[in-house]
Design an enzyme around this catalytic site. Sequence first.
Site, PDB file in Angstrom:
ATOM      1  N   HIS A  17       0.840  -1.202   0.000  1.00 28.24           N
ATOM      2  CA  HIS A  17       0.000   0.000   0.000  1.00 28.24           C
ATOM      3  C   HIS A  17       0.878   1.257   0.000  1.00 28.24           C
ATOM      4  CE1 HIS A  17      -3.110  -2.613   2.297  1.00 28.24           C
ATOM      5  NE2 HIS A  17      -3.605  -2.423   1.097  1.00 28.24           N
ATOM      6  N   LYS A  41     -16.605  -7.899   4.820  1.00 27.18           N
ATOM      7  CA  LYS A  41     -15.736  -8.748   5.647  1.00 27.18           C
ATOM      8  C   LYS A  41     -15.427  -8.016   6.957  1.00 27.18           C
ATOM      9  CE  LYS A  41     -11.881  -6.981   2.951  1.00 27.18           C
ATOM     10  NZ  LYS A  41     -10.815  -7.189   2.038  1.00 27.18           N
ATOM     11  N   ARG A  93      -2.144  -6.262  -8.433  1.00 26.58           N
ATOM     12  CA  ARG A  93      -1.055  -7.176  -8.096  1.00 26.58           C
ATOM     13  C   ARG A  93      -0.907  -8.274  -9.138  1.00 26.58           C
ATOM     14  NH1 ARG A  93      -3.207  -7.636  -2.155  1.00 26.58           N
ATOM     15  NH2 ARG A  93      -4.990  -7.064  -3.425  1.00 26.58           N
ATOM     16  N   SER A 131      -2.758  -7.651   2.952  1.00 26.33           N
ATOM     17  CA  SER A 131      -3.014  -7.491   4.391  1.00 26.33           C
ATOM     18  C   SER A 131      -3.306  -8.837   5.033  1.00 26.33           C
ATOM     19  CB  SER A 131      -4.210  -6.556   4.614  1.00 26.33           C
ATOM     20  OG  SER A 131      -3.926  -5.272   4.129  1.00 26.33           O
TER      21      SER A 131
HETATM   22  P1  ADP Z   1      -9.549  -4.009  -0.618  1.00 22.39           P
HETATM   23  O1  ADP Z   1     -10.123  -4.586   0.619  1.00 22.39           O
HETATM   24  O2  ADP Z   1     -10.429  -3.064  -1.361  1.00 22.39           O
HETATM   25  O3  ADP Z   1      -8.819  -5.016  -1.507  1.00 22.39           O
HETATM   26  P2  ADP Z   1      -6.996  -3.273   0.361  1.00 22.39           P
HETATM   27  O4  ADP Z   1      -6.766  -2.414   1.524  1.00 22.39           O
HETATM   28  O5  ADP Z   1      -6.602  -4.699   0.507  1.00 22.39           O
HETATM   29  O6  ADP Z   1      -8.473  -3.047  -0.066  1.00 22.39           O
HETATM   30  O7  ADP Z   1      -6.250  -2.687  -0.892  1.00 22.39           O
HETATM   31  C1  ADP Z   1      -6.505  -1.403  -1.368  1.00 22.39           C
HETATM   32  C2  ADP Z   1      -5.888  -1.259  -2.720  1.00 22.39           C
HETATM   33  O8  ADP Z   1      -4.480  -1.469  -2.639  1.00 22.39           O
HETATM   34  C3  ADP Z   1      -6.407  -2.238  -3.767  1.00 22.39           C
HETATM   35  O9  ADP Z   1      -6.486  -1.572  -5.009  1.00 22.39           O
HETATM   36  C4  ADP Z   1      -5.335  -3.293  -3.821  1.00 22.39           C
HETATM   37  O10 ADP Z   1      -5.258  -3.921  -5.087  1.00 22.39           O
HETATM   38  C5  ADP Z   1      -4.101  -2.464  -3.566  1.00 22.39           C
HETATM   39  N1  ADP Z   1      -3.010  -3.250  -3.003  1.00 22.39           N
HETATM   40  C6  ADP Z   1      -3.026  -4.011  -1.887  1.00 22.39           C
HETATM   41  N2  ADP Z   1      -1.832  -4.622  -1.702  1.00 22.39           N
HETATM   42  C7  ADP Z   1      -1.042  -4.232  -2.740  1.00 22.39           C
HETATM   43  C8  ADP Z   1       0.307  -4.557  -3.147  1.00 22.39           C
HETATM   44  N3  ADP Z   1       1.061  -5.405  -2.465  1.00 22.39           N
HETATM   45  N4  ADP Z   1       0.771  -3.978  -4.284  1.00 22.39           N
HETATM   46  C9  ADP Z   1      -0.029  -3.140  -4.994  1.00 22.39           C
HETATM   47  N5  ADP Z   1      -1.294  -2.820  -4.684  1.00 22.39           N
HETATM   48  C10 ADP Z   1      -1.804  -3.365  -3.573  1.00 22.39           C
END
Ligand code: ADP
Length: 166
Positions: A17, A41, A93, A131
Site C-alpha cells: 500500500h 468482511k 497485483r 493485508s
Molecule cells: P480491498 O479490501 O479493497 O482489496 P486493500 O486495503 O486490501 O483493499 O487494498 C486497497 C488497494 O491497494 C487495492 O487496489 C489493492 O489492489 C491495492 N493493493 C493491496 N496490496 C497491494 C500490493 N502489495 N501492491 C499493490 N497494490 C496493492
Amino acid sequence: MKIAVYPGSFDPVTLGHLDIIQRASKLVDRLVIGVLTNISKKTVFSMEERVKFLELVIKEYNLESKIKIESFNGLLVDFAKAQNASFIVRGLRAVTDFDYELQLAQTNHVMVPDIDTVFFTTRLEYSYLSSSTVREIANFGGDIRHFVPECIIQFIYDKYKTIGSV
Ligand code: ADP
C-alpha cells in the site's frame, strides 16, 4: 488542484500500500486515503486503528503535506465526489485482481463519468503481499518486518496479544 482518492480496507496498511501511496502522490496535488468502514468482511483492526496506522506511516515517510486520511462508508463515487477528486487510485497485483477491479472501475465510471480510475501495477517485490498475509503471519507470531512499515509492527503484535490467536 488535482485530487485523487485511494480507497481500501488497510487491515493493516502494508509496504505494498505504501508503495502505491508514494507513487500516486507524485501525480497529484492531494491524495486522500479513504479507509472503508462498511466492508462486508469483518476487519481485525478497528477503523480507529487502521486510520492511526496510516497516520503513523504517513508521518514516518514525510508524506503529510500531500496526504489526507479519511474514513468513509457508502459508495466510493460519492466519497470521491465529496473530496472533489478527479481520480480513484487502485493497485493491481496479479491477474486475479483484474476482473474485480475492471468491473468496479467500469461501474464507477458509468455512475460518475468525470471520475476516472487509475491503476498502479505493484512493484515486483510486493506482488505477493496482502493485508491477509500479514495478519496470518502476525497471528502466529511470525516475522512481519519485510511486509509492513517499522512504526506499526509493535501495534500489530500487541493486537494479537490482546485478542489471542484467531
Ligand atoms: P480491498 O479490501 O479493497 O482489496 P486493500 O486495503 O486490501 O483493499 O487494498 C486497497 C488497494 O491497494 C487495492 O487496489 C489493492 O489492489 C491495492 N493493493 C493491496 N496490496 C497491494 C500490493 N502489495 N501492491 C499493490 N497494490 C496493492
